[in-house]
Write an enzyme that holds these catalytic residues in place. Structure first.
Site, PDB file in Angstrom:
ATOM      1  N   ARG A 182       8.139 -16.778  -1.222  1.00  0.00           N
ATOM      2  CA  ARG A 182       6.950 -17.732  -0.560  1.00  0.00           C
ATOM      3  C   ARG A 182       7.442 -18.870   0.415  1.00  0.00           C
ATOM      4  NH1 ARG A 182       3.191 -17.489  -6.258  1.00  0.00           N
ATOM      5  NH2 ARG A 182       2.178 -15.468  -5.473  1.00  0.00           N
ATOM      6  N   TYR A 238       0.739 -11.693   2.954  1.00  0.00           N
ATOM      7  CA  TYR A 238       1.466 -11.254   2.072  1.00  0.00           C
ATOM      8  C   TYR A 238       2.210 -12.539   1.103  1.00  0.00           C
ATOM      9  CZ  TYR A 238       5.142 -11.341   5.958  1.00  0.00           C
ATOM     10  OH  TYR A 238       5.767 -11.652   6.757  1.00  0.00           O
ATOM     11  N   GLU A 239       2.800 -12.035  -0.109  1.00  0.00           N
ATOM     12  CA  GLU A 239       3.589 -13.014  -1.033  1.00  0.00           C
ATOM     13  C   GLU A 239       2.492 -14.050  -1.536  1.00  0.00           C
ATOM     14  OE1 GLU A 239       6.152 -11.833  -2.033  1.00  0.00           O
ATOM     15  OE2 GLU A 239       6.794 -10.644  -0.171  1.00  0.00           O
ATOM     16  N   GLY A 240       1.397 -13.211  -1.861  1.00  0.00           N
ATOM     17  CA  GLY A 240       0.131 -14.272  -2.387  1.00  0.00           C
ATOM     18  C   GLY A 240      -0.674 -14.765  -1.168  1.00  0.00           C
ATOM     19  N   GLN A 275      -2.365 -19.123  -3.039  1.00  0.00           N
ATOM     20  CA  GLN A 275      -1.473 -20.475  -2.958  1.00  0.00           C
ATOM     21  C   GLN A 275      -2.133 -21.686  -3.346  1.00  0.00           C
ATOM     22  OE1 GLN A 275       1.867 -19.600  -2.776  1.00  0.00           O
ATOM     23  NE2 GLN A 275       1.295 -17.591  -2.588  1.00  0.00           N
TER      24      GLN A 275
END
Length: 579
Positions: A301, A437-439, A444
């Protein structure tokens, strides 16, 4: 699309925001001396510009292609990756016990910043490997570390992260991949893995000699939901006891996605165990796979937030070059009617300075976050908690910055920006994946107003705001924003329902990120003004003043949205909203 590394601004951020000098006072990071840091930053900048940047446009045009189960990249990618490995760039922050240089995470961020500015799609390959190393270093058994880490650290092997399934996007508790223990035979003690994973970045390719997949799956007796997920290493090729490569594992790339951008990065649909013989090894404790995977994801992230800096820098450089060379119209109010370069027109100046200020602000936030991660590694629990608060800020706001700056770059090119041949559109297309992507950035922000808001009984977040006020309170716009952040945080913690918190999460995340970035830019300006270099001071002063005078007040205006609550979001029922 020429590219030159932003070496001086990077060194400033590493020195001031990350505090590399303080880190070098520790035994662990003692080798991060000024000469070493400068050599690394200059060296990777030159390498990225010379080896990876020339492949950026080619990768976008030709992309990655799947044929007979093998993913092929355009000519030059294999040689560029091999040069990257041979020069040792992958090992910068890797553990010393496994061949790494053991330098701070801050410097690994710089390696990725330069590589990603040169070629964002290509840079996803080492970025995922860095995360795999992190997960194994913290959660892998010693025998797994000995088996896999040396060649992951060197870059000879690459790593992936396998989370998402067709029916389970961000809800990992819904995944169905299975892992069945093997009791007898040559694979006794290991597991047979079965399942399908989607959106697997660099899931198949020929650039590294082996691909080490980290795969989430369920054991037969696992509880339902996210508490029943375990993490497994599933190599593309089996690894023999002497470290050599054996036969191919029972896994394959079914297809690669046709995407809006990052075309050179093969985003794969991976199938495991079609023939019932996909063998994996457990990482960490059964049913605790998410804890291990989140070690990798938190690293990723921050590095995705880094991508906002990367694409912002590349788009800004291209826009400045175009604006300086493009001649059009006389400047408004000038006595002569001769046309001038568009960089002379006020609105173009506004856009260029906004691009520059946003990119430098995101970079300052990136390296401040990286420095806190390094302090946490040294045992500073306060820094570790602060890094947790900062991670959603750099991931969410950093990637939003990347999109805005890339879009402004298209705008400055005018009609030519909408034409693919100029390359300005590629930056925008590449940037658009990063908030997803990656949350997603919404995830977040939700993390910020739920888990991070209450971290250390709220003091991790509130202490950050207090430091902004203490150090930057003499700057009126910054003080006003920090005070608004405090007021919103207090409301979120006391009066707001969960729906209210989530409804205000995105504006609050932006407010806090801009406040931290403005504070860190102010620290940079103070450092530069203390030096005897008027040109550097003037350039930095222009960026910082634009940020504080224009961008910070915009974030202050988000307070009303952050505390508006959720009622308006549900004024229409689902049928009314969708109808």
């Amino acid at each position: 699309m020429t590219y030159a590394a932003a070496t001086q601004d990077q060194l400033l951020a590493i020195r001031v925001n990350a505090g590399i000098g303080d880190l070098a006072q520790s035994a662990r990071f003692a080798s991060a001396e000024p000469d070493m840091v400068e050599a690394i930053v200059e060296g990777i900048g030159q390498f990225a510009a010379g080896e990876w940047a020339p492949l950026n446009r080619l990768g976008d045009l030709e992309g990655s292609k799947l044929a007979n189960g093998v993913v092929r990249l355009p000519e030059g990618f294999a040689e560029a990756y091999q040069a990257y490995v041979e020069q040792g760039w992958n090992a910068i922050a890797g553990p010393v016990d496994f061949g790494g240089q053991g330098l701070p995470f801050t410097l690994a961020c710089n390696v990725l910043e330069n590589l990603g500015t040169a070629n964002m799609a290509f840079n996803l390959l080492p970025m995922l490997s860095v995360g795999a190393i992190e997960a194994l270093e913290h959660h892998g058994a010693p025998e797994l570390q000995q088996k896999y880490l040396p060649k992951l650290v060197s870059g000879e092997w690459s790593g992936t992260m396998n989370l998402t399934e067709p029916q389970a996007g961000s809800d990992l508790g819904a995944l169905r991949s299975t892992a069945v223990p093997i009791a007898e035979g040559e694979h006794a003690g290991k597991y047979r893995i079965t399942g399908t994973k989607i959106f697997i970045t660099w899931g198949e390719h020929e650039l590294s000699r082996n691909i080490i997949h980290l795969v989430l799956a369920r054991l037969p007796d696992a509880p339902e939901g996210s508490r029943g997920i375990s993490l497994f290493i599933v190599p593309k090729y089996h690894v023999n006891t002497d470290g050599s490569l054996g036969s191919r594992n029972d896994l394959r790339c079914v297809s690669i996605e046709h995407k809006l951008g990052i075309n050179a990065s093969p985003t794969c649909v991976m199938s495991y165990g079609d023939n019932g013989e996909c063998i994996g090894e457990l990482v960490g404790v059964p049913n605790r796979g998410l804890a291990a995977m989140f070690t990798m994801m938190n690293n990723a992230r921050i590095n995705v937030g880094n991508q906002g800096v990367q694409i912002g820098e590349r788009a800004t450089q291209q826009a400045l070059t175009y604006a300086r060379d493009r001649i059009q119209s006389a400047r408004a109010g000038s006595p002569g009617r001769a046309p001038v370069a568009i960089i002379e027109h006020p609105d173009v100046r506004r856009m260029l300075l906004r691009m520059k200020a946003l990119t430098e602000g995101a970079r300052a936030l990136l390296y401040y976050t990286a420095g806190q991660v390094d302090r946490g590694t040294l045992g500073d629990t306060g820094a570790a908690a602060r890094a947790e608060v900062l991670t959603p800020l750099i991931k969410a706001w950093g990637t939003d910055v990347g999109i805005e700056v890339a879009s402004l770059g298209v705008q400055i090119h005018g009609g030519m920006g909408f034409i693919e041949e100029t390359g300005a559109a590629q930056h925008w297309r590449d940037s658009r994946i990063a908030p997803i992507y990656e949350g997603t950035n919404g995830i977040q922000a939700a993390d910020l107003v739920t888990r991070k808001l209450g971290l250390e009984d709220g003091q991790a977040l509130l202490g950050l705001i207090a430091d902004i006020l203490r150090d930057g309170g003499d700057e009126p716009s910054l003080a006003a924003l920090a005070q608004d952040c405090t007021a919103v945080a207090d409301w979120l913690r006391s009066d707001a329902s969960l729906d209210d918190r989530l409804a205000g999460s995105v504006p609050f995340c932006t407010m806090l990120a801009v406040a931290v970035a403005g504070w860190q830019m102010l620290r940079q300006l103070r450092a530069v003004e203390a030096e005897d270099n008027p040109a550097n001071a003037a350039a930095k002063r222009a960026s910082v003043r634009f940020f504080l005078d224009r961008i910070v007040p915009e974030a202050t205006g988000l307070r009303a949205s952050a505390i508006a609550g959720a009622a308006d979001l549900y004024a229409l029922d689902t049928a009314q909203l969708a109808g």
